[in-house]
Design a protein around this motif. Sequence first.
Motif, PDB file in Angstrom:
ATOM      1  N   TRP A  13       0.832  -1.209   0.000  1.00  0.00           N
ATOM      2  CA  TRP A  13       0.000   0.000   0.000  1.00  0.00           C
ATOM      3  C   TRP A  13       0.865   1.256   0.000  1.00  0.00           C
ATOM      4  N   ALA A  14       2.060   1.169   0.563  1.00  0.00           N
ATOM      5  CA  ALA A  14       2.982   2.310   0.518  1.00  0.00           C
ATOM      6  C   ALA A  14       3.369   2.623  -0.927  1.00  0.00           C
ATOM      7  N   LEU A  15       3.555   1.576  -1.727  1.00  0.00           N
ATOM      8  CA  LEU A  15       3.852   1.777  -3.144  1.00  0.00           C
ATOM      9  C   LEU A  15       2.650   2.398  -3.859  1.00  0.00           C
ATOM     10  N   TYR A  16       1.461   1.963  -3.471  1.00  0.00           N
ATOM     11  CA  TYR A  16       0.227   2.489  -4.057  1.00  0.00           C
ATOM     12  C   TYR A  16       0.117   4.000  -3.815  1.00  0.00           C
ATOM     13  N   VAL A  17       0.358   4.401  -2.573  1.00  0.00           N
ATOM     14  CA  VAL A  17       0.279   5.822  -2.221  1.00  0.00           C
ATOM     15  C   VAL A  17       1.379   6.602  -2.926  1.00  0.00           C
ATOM     16  N   ALA A  18       2.604   6.055  -2.924  1.00  0.00           N
ATOM     17  CA  ALA A  18       3.726   6.731  -3.583  1.00  0.00           C
ATOM     18  C   ALA A  18       3.440   6.941  -5.065  1.00  0.00           C
ATOM     19  N   GLY A  19       2.800   5.949  -5.696  1.00  0.00           N
ATOM     20  CA  GLY A  19       2.487   6.065  -7.111  1.00  0.00           C
ATOM     21  C   GLY A  19       1.559   7.227  -7.412  1.00  0.00           C
ATOM     22  N   TYR A  20       0.567   7.444  -6.566  1.00  0.00           N
ATOM     23  CA  TYR A  20      -0.372   8.537  -6.827  1.00  0.00           C
ATOM     24  C   TYR A  20       0.195   9.897  -6.422  1.00  0.00           C
ATOM     25  N   ILE A  21       1.067   9.925  -5.433  1.00  0.00           N
ATOM     26  CA  ILE A  21       1.784  11.184  -5.143  1.00  0.00           C
ATOM     27  C   ILE A  21       2.662  11.547  -6.342  1.00  0.00           C
ATOM     28  N   GLY A  22       3.331  10.525  -6.882  1.00  0.00           N
ATOM     29  CA  GLY A  22       4.144  10.747  -8.073  1.00  0.00           C
ATOM     30  C   GLY A  22       3.318  11.220  -9.251  1.00  0.00           C
ATOM     31  N   ALA A  23       2.083  10.726  -9.367  1.00  0.00           N
ATOM     32  CA  ALA A  23       1.208  11.155 -10.460  1.00  0.00           C
ATOM     33  C   ALA A  23       0.882  12.644 -10.348  1.00  0.00           C
ATOM     34  N   PHE A  24       0.670  13.115  -9.120  1.00  0.00           N
ATOM     35  CA  PHE A  24       0.406  14.543  -8.920  1.00  0.00           C
ATOM     36  C   PHE A  24       1.630  15.379  -9.297  1.00  0.00           C
ATOM     37  N   LEU A  25       2.808  14.932  -8.872  1.00  0.00           N
ATOM     38  CA  LEU A  25       4.036  15.636  -9.227  1.00  0.00           C
ATOM     39  C   LEU A  25       4.245  15.644 -10.740  1.00  0.00           C
ATOM     40  N   THR A  26       3.890  14.534 -11.386  1.00  0.00           N
ATOM     41  CA  THR A  26       4.045  14.438 -12.841  1.00  0.00           C
ATOM     42  C   THR A  26       3.213  15.492 -13.547  1.00  0.00           C
ATOM     43  N   ALA A  27       1.957  15.628 -13.143  1.00  0.00           N
ATOM     44  CA  ALA A  27       1.096  16.643 -13.752  1.00  0.00           C
ATOM     45  C   ALA A  27       1.643  18.042 -13.506  1.00  0.00           C
ATOM     46  N   LEU A  28       2.213  18.269 -12.321  1.00  0.00           N
ATOM     47  CA  LEU A  28       2.745  19.589 -11.997  1.00  0.00           C
ATOM     48  C   LEU A  28       3.923  19.962 -12.885  1.00  0.00           C
ATOM     49  N   TYR A  29       4.968  19.110 -12.924  1.00  0.00           N
ATOM     50  CA  TYR A  29       6.160  19.528 -13.670  1.00  0.00           C
ATOM     51  C   TYR A  29       5.923  19.500 -15.176  1.00  0.00           C
ATOM     52  N   THR A  30       5.006  18.634 -15.642  1.00  0.00           N
ATOM     53  CA  THR A  30       4.742  18.574 -17.082  1.00  0.00           C
ATOM     54  C   THR A  30       4.051  19.839 -17.567  1.00  0.00           C
ATOM     55  N   PHE A  31       3.000  20.240 -16.892  1.00  0.00           N
ATOM     56  CA  PHE A  31       2.259  21.410 -17.375  1.00  0.00           C
ATOM     57  C   PHE A  31       2.885  22.715 -16.923  1.00  0.00           C
ATOM     58  N   ARG A  32       3.712  22.685 -15.908  1.00  0.00           N
ATOM     59  CA  ARG A  32       4.554  23.857 -15.629  1.00  0.00           C
ATOM     60  C   ARG A  32       5.426  24.149 -16.842  1.00  0.00           C
ATOM     61  N   MET A  33       6.059  23.122 -17.373  1.00  0.00           N
ATOM     62  CA  MET A  33       6.900  23.266 -18.562  1.00  0.00           C
ATOM     63  C   MET A  33       6.084  23.785 -19.750  1.00  0.00           C
ATOM     64  N   ILE A  34       4.911  23.209 -19.966  1.00  0.00           N
ATOM     65  CA  ILE A  34       4.092  23.593 -21.119  1.00  0.00           C
ATOM     66  C   ILE A  34       3.592  25.026 -20.988  1.00  0.00           C
ATOM     67  N   PHE A  35       3.068  25.405 -19.815  1.00  0.00           N
ATOM     68  CA  PHE A  35       2.522  26.749 -19.646  1.00  0.00           C
ATOM     69  C   PHE A  35       3.609  27.814 -19.726  1.00  0.00           C
ATOM     70  N   ILE A  36       4.798  27.524 -19.203  1.00  0.00           N
ATOM     71  CA  ILE A  36       5.884  28.504 -19.273  1.00  0.00           C
ATOM     72  C   ILE A  36       6.335  28.703 -20.716  1.00  0.00           C
ATOM     73  N   ALA A  37       6.517  27.626 -21.459  1.00  0.00           N
ATOM     74  CA  ALA A  37       7.088  27.713 -22.801  1.00  0.00           C
ATOM     75  C   ALA A  37       6.092  28.227 -23.840  1.00  0.00           C
ATOM     76  N   PHE A  38       4.823  27.917 -23.671  1.00  0.00           N
ATOM     77  CA  PHE A  38       3.877  28.188 -24.752  1.00  0.00           C
ATOM     78  C   PHE A  38       2.865  29.287 -24.449  1.00  0.00           C
ATOM     79  N   HIS A  39       2.734  29.675 -23.197  1.00  0.00           N
ATOM     80  CA  HIS A  39       1.745  30.705 -22.864  1.00  0.00           C
ATOM     81  C   HIS A  39       2.446  32.005 -22.476  1.00  0.00           C
ATOM     82  N   GLY A  40       1.645  33.041 -22.277  1.00  0.00           N
ATOM     83  CA  GLY A  40       2.196  34.332 -21.902  1.00  0.00           C
ATOM     84  C   GLY A  40       2.576  35.176 -23.105  1.00  0.00           C
ATOM     85  N   GLU A  41       3.170  36.304 -22.827  1.00  0.00           N
ATOM     86  CA  GLU A  41       3.614  37.224 -23.869  1.00  0.00           C
ATOM     87  C   GLU A  41       4.752  36.592 -24.666  1.00  0.00           C
ATOM     88  N   PRO A  42       4.642  36.555 -26.010  1.00  0.00           N
ATOM     89  CA  PRO A  42       5.676  35.890 -26.816  1.00  0.00           C
ATOM     90  C   PRO A  42       7.061  36.513 -26.618  1.00  0.00           C
TER      91      PRO A  42
END
Length: 680
Positions: A429-458
């Motif tokens: 169950w510790a692996l189960y919890v770690a996997g979903y914490i990792g999933a949250f981190l994955t969404a954070l760093y992935t879309f942080r990269m996308i929003f910084i590079a592609f959005h905002g003033e060119p």
Amino acid sequence: MSQTTFGWIVLACPLAGLLIISLGFKPLQSLPRRTAGVIGTLAIFLAFLAAVGALVKMQGAAPSHRVAVSSLWNYAVTAGIDARMSILVDPLSVWMILVVTGISTLIHLYSISYLDRDRGFARYFAYLNFFVLSMLLLVLAGNFLILIVGWAFVGAASYLLISFWYRRRTATAAGIKAFVINVVGDVGLVLGTYFIFKHTGSLEFLRTFHRAASGAFGHLPSGRARGDGDLTAACILLLVGAFAKSAQIPLHTWLPDAMEGPTPVSALIHAATMVTAGVYLIARLHPLFELAPAAQDVGAAVGALTLLIAGTIGLVQTDIKRVIAYSTMSQIGYMIMGVSIGAYAAGMFHLMTHAFFKALLFMGAGSIIGAMGGAQSLTQMKGFRRALPFTYACFIIGGLALAGIPPFSGFFSKDEIMLFAGELGGWHWALYVAGYIGAFLTALYTFRMIFIAFHGEPCEEAKELLAGHLHHPAQPFNPADGEIEDTDVGFPGPEHAVAERAKPMLVAMSLLAIGAFGAGFIQIPHVDSVVDQFLAPTFAGSHLYSTPTNTTLQVIGLVLGTVIGLTGIAVCWWVWVRKPGSAAAWQRRLPALHRLFAAKWYFDEAIWALFVRPLAATGRFGRSSFERLVIEAGLVGGASGVVRASSALVRSVQTGLVRYYAAMIVLGVAAVGLYFLLQG
């Protein structure tokens, strides 16, 4: 043709491409510039067609006949040794060669445009073919000897590709670092093989598995594995090899530095080849690991730890390629965790889907880096959404697949690993919890990269693209600084490196985008089990191989994974789009945590302090003391002194004067006569 014949053809194609490009370098210079790239790409594509042929042939056979071994010759078959040039073609190896050749073909195609202006164009494609050949040899190996050869070749090929722009100090340093750390893994693999061979007396996989199951390592009377010390030690040593090759904690520090190579190289290493070797190794040797549950637990724990630590580091990286690199570490952590707990099909399924969206993200990064004139820092990128609409669409598809958002491919594969951990219960169950914490981190760093590079003033580069032109003036190379500028390195010019302007890049990224979106539909929970059924013959003897049956837990996991992924994306949108200053505010509130993540948990510093510096100091001490005083002045120096003195004496005698030689003869004859007179 048999399925093993197709296996040999798979190996022959990249070998032929390598030989034609490398040995035919001079004749190729008289042909159109892209000829080497076309030959290299065609070689891997033909290998892919042969892999498809192996798949079709295998599907036509009964499940019990889908595991076949073929040998070309006996390498060293003598008393106690059975080393043959053999391949093992079964569902697992066919799965791997399909992924490796399919994704590698698209990366080769992308590279034709991306490195079109590079002076090392032919050399680059020779290296690529060698890399793919090495990985195919590794996954098709029928015994430990061929596995070790392929394993070592992959390390050597990675060094060549990471150091491709060898005039840059950072590139050569990164190549050496990757090579050294992987050699540590090679040592673990060889030592683990020795322990296994010591007990089983065989190097052949199938024979080794049979003897291990028959009690070569010892069993309890109940027939349950005892976890023999030698077997546990051997499996942990094998894990050292897997952790080094797949960049798992603590042997991971080479992977981010490997970004010094061309971007397609990063895609090749991260998506389909090198970093997946450790996952394959554990799956291939699963009969041994199942007899050593302690080693399985080590693998699962390290995988879970890696996916969390890599996720936190990815949150603060400013280099776009390094963000994706730490994402690879994290996703490989899921796979290592999966195959270590017996979720073999889920781990291999995620390996396949990950290959699509990770290669897509790297290729998208290559497009935007080309638009930036080689700059990779997210702090300089902004507003490319309208300037690079195709690249933006590919990033969104790859990002949603990586974050596990339905119906993209990562949604179907990643959550199945956590479901298996949940069904095992207990400490899993510790692996189960770690996997979903990792999933949250994955969404954070992935879309942080996308929003910084592609959005905002060119930024300026985005504005130039929107205006219909982009130009980066060439700057001369200054040998004194040890670096080499874009034009001298042969870095692809912006007009060739931007996906929107190069058809080979467009085709490759489009096909990967289709895979990143739809590859997950191969196996839909509670609808079909295609992957499980296909891989079943390889894992027929496993007591862990099974299809998840807990419908409630599965539904909860899929809903939870979706909610977590969407929440991470929403947080990113709020922080980097809606309230752009929020990230800096959080950084000021949590400076210690930010320093820890930015310093990559100080792994490099720890390795330097614990290993590099002491070993360097030991080497300097040995050089200044033992080697200089004992070796040079004593053993070697003393012997060389005697030789020098003797040669000086001989030189003094050899004057070249005839009268001197005559006198020496007379004196010699007199001395001999005097000797006999005295004897009488």
